[in-house]
Enzyme design. Structure first.
Site, PDB file in Angstrom:
ATOM      1  N   ASP A 199       0.861  -1.183   0.000  1.00  0.00           N
ATOM      2  CA  ASP A 199       0.000   0.000   0.000  1.00  0.00           C
ATOM      3  C   ASP A 199       0.897   1.232   0.000  1.00  0.00           C
ATOM      4  O   ASP A 199       1.580   1.515   0.990  1.00  0.00           O
ATOM      5  CB  ASP A 199      -0.894  -0.034   1.240  1.00  0.00           C
ATOM      6  N   HIS A 200       0.857   1.983  -1.113  1.00  0.00           N
ATOM      7  CA  HIS A 200       1.760   3.120  -1.254  1.00  0.00           C
ATOM      8  C   HIS A 200       1.371   4.300  -0.366  1.00  0.00           C
ATOM      9  O   HIS A 200       2.129   5.269  -0.242  1.00  0.00           O
ATOM     10  CB  HIS A 200       1.804   3.582  -2.714  1.00  0.00           C
ATOM     11  N   ARG A 201       0.220   4.231   0.290  1.00  0.00           N
ATOM     12  CA  ARG A 201      -0.129   5.270   1.265  1.00  0.00           C
ATOM     13  C   ARG A 201       0.739   5.140   2.519  1.00  0.00           C
ATOM     14  O   ARG A 201       1.001   6.125   3.220  1.00  0.00           O
ATOM     15  CB  ARG A 201      -1.604   5.170   1.666  1.00  0.00           C
TER      16      ARG A 201
END
Length: 499
Positions: free
Chosen positions: A470-472
């Site tokens: 998850d790039h968040r």
């Protein structure tokens, strides 16, 4: 007078709204005790056995196997004792308030559920049905399959009472008949054939009457048994009926048209598989994950020759007797060690609180393919386990999942997942995150390949890893460092001493 009680389908956890009855473990006339398993039910996550809250005699099974039932609907009637002829079952709501029986609502408005899952203070809701096909099917008179047709091995007990003078009474729930037609009589003296199977589909629809081998035969040929008229005793469908249906072209206008080149030569039509149970839950979860968390996937090819040699040495040691020392074991251990160095990888995005939750324990999920679909049970606090304990936990987890016995509790609370696509001979893939997690590692097949080793080309054992995150939460640097550490541990197991 008999004391009849109805057991309602409980919510076995996590706000479920419905479940499919897979099989009955008791039959009409059986004597049951408290906590004796009554039936096997498939929820959105797993198959579970429902224990009886009563001790008595089974008088009625309200649904056939394969029927999807709403949470809170009665599924079985049990006589707690008494003499005299059977009478219509009294609604379960007649129980004294606060009885605490499974599925009952007490004086405080809370519903008792299965032990270990805790009570719910709100009722589960579900989307309204698009049509009344399921309700209409349940309002029809039940069909009774002759006991002999269930096979000598007793694969499943006959449904409903089969005594010559048995009377099927109406069962009302919420003012509507839910499972029986009023005053329908089934007697041994009936000479009229049973109603033929109809193509009515939907929740609660009656299943066509056929033996399991005939069902498999029809499925292999692509024949829908709902469109076949049975010629056997009581309308039971035989192999000859399936062959006749296959040889007879469908009448014009029946069903969906078959495009040219798709089954037109063989007469086979499309097969429709209901989306329910584990597959329905998995589909919804994957769609939600794919369109909620921004996925990034990175790949790494690793020479794992040393760890494969270590595997052979460890498998011969006495402490590993009785457990499987698989390549997955070393991948799991490498991931756990790398997660200690990079704790942010073991985290979740809490959108409601606008917080990132960094988990203190690693609940390691292992994606497992089962006959009911993909499930992801997890090993709680896997980082605390030794290598021997981890091997035993993986062996137990996969065996339980493949047998369809994973409990809902074992599939909740996961923090990071491994999917072993290598067992299917696949090199790698781009896995989708398990909802609520920030990373998932795909482990590919271990193959002998030409590899540059100490300046020369040698045949080495090589695998590919793919990490989706998850790039968040995880940026490219963190994801790359984590994947590189996992790869380093698999390339040289001695690196673990430095962690």
């Amino acid at each position: 007078m008999p004391d009849l009680r109805q057991f309602k389908l409980p919510d076995v956890g996590e706000g479920l709204t419905e479940g499919e009855i897979l099989s009955w473990l008791v039959a009409v006339g059986d004597t049951v005790t408290v906590n004796q398993p009554l039936c096997e039910v498939e929820t959105a996550k797993a198959a579970v056995e429902l224990p009886s809250p009563f001790a008595g005699t089974v008088t009625e099974l309200l649904y056939e196997p394969g029927t999807t039932v709403d949470v809170g609907a009665p599924i079985i009637t049990i006589d707690l004792g008494g003499d005299g002829p059977a009478a219509p079952a009294a609604p379960a709501a007649a129980e004294p308030a606060g009885s605490g029986l499974i599925g009952e609502t007490g004086a405080n408005g809370r519903t008792a559920v299965l032990v270990g899952y805790g009570p719910r203070s709100t009722e589960a809701t579900r989307r309204p049905r698009r049509n009344g096909a399921g309700a209409a099917a349940r309002a029809t008179a039940p069909q009774v399959l002759p006991e002999a047709d269930y096979g000598s091995g007793g694969e499943r007990p006959p449904l409903l009472a089969t005594a010559p003078d048995a009377t099927v009474k109406p069962v009302r729930h919420g003012g509507l008949e839910t499972g029986r037609a009023a005053e329908a009589h089934v007697t041994a003296a009936d000479t009229q054939p049973a109603p033929t199977s109809s193509p009515v589909s939907g929740r609660g629809a009656l299943r066509p009457l056929a033996k399991p081998p005939v069902r498999k035969y029809a499925k292999d040929l692509g024949v829908d048994l709902a469109t076949v008229t049975g010629s056997g005793p009581g309308g039971v469908i035989t192999r000859a009926d399936v062959d006749a249906a296959l040889a007879t072209p469908a009448p014009a206008g029946f069903g969906a048209e078959t495009p040219a080149g798709f089954g037109a030569e063989t007469g086979r039509g499309d097969q429709r598989i209901p989306i329910k149970g584990v597959r329905k839950h998995t589909a919804a979860a994957m769609v939600a994950s794919a369109f909620t968390a921004p996925h990034v996937t990175e790949f790494l090819t690793v020479d794992v020759t040393r760890v494969m040699k270590l595997r052979e040495r460890l498998a011969a040691r006495p402490e590993f007797a009785g457990v499987k020392v698989s390549p997955l074991l070393f991948v799991a251990k490498a991931l756990l060690l790398a997660a200690q160095r990079h704790p942010m990888v073991n985290s979740s995005w809490d959108d409601a609180a606008q917080e990132i939750v960094v988990h203190g324990a690693v609940n390691l999920g292992i994606a497992a393919a089962t006959p009911r679909g993909l499930v992801v049970p997890n090993i709680k606090d896997a980082g605390r386990l030794s290598l021997v304990e981890l091997a035993g936990a993986l062996t137990e987890l996969t065996a339980t999942a493949r047998a369809g016995r994973t409990s809902p509790a074992d599939m909740s609370g996961g923090t990071i997942t491994i999917t072993n696509v290598g067992v299917f001979g696949v090199d790698t893939g781009t896995p989708i995150l398990n909802p609520g997690e920030s990373a998932i590692l795909a482990f590919g097949a271990v193959r002998e390949m030409p590899w540059v080793h100490k300046g020369r080309i040698r045949v080495r054992q090589v695998t590919q890893l793919a990490l989706s995150f998850d790039h968040r939460i995880i940026d490219g640097e963190l994801g790359s460092r984590f994947l590189a550490d996992v790869g380093a541990l698999l390339h040289d197991p001695g690196t673990a001493l430095a962690f």
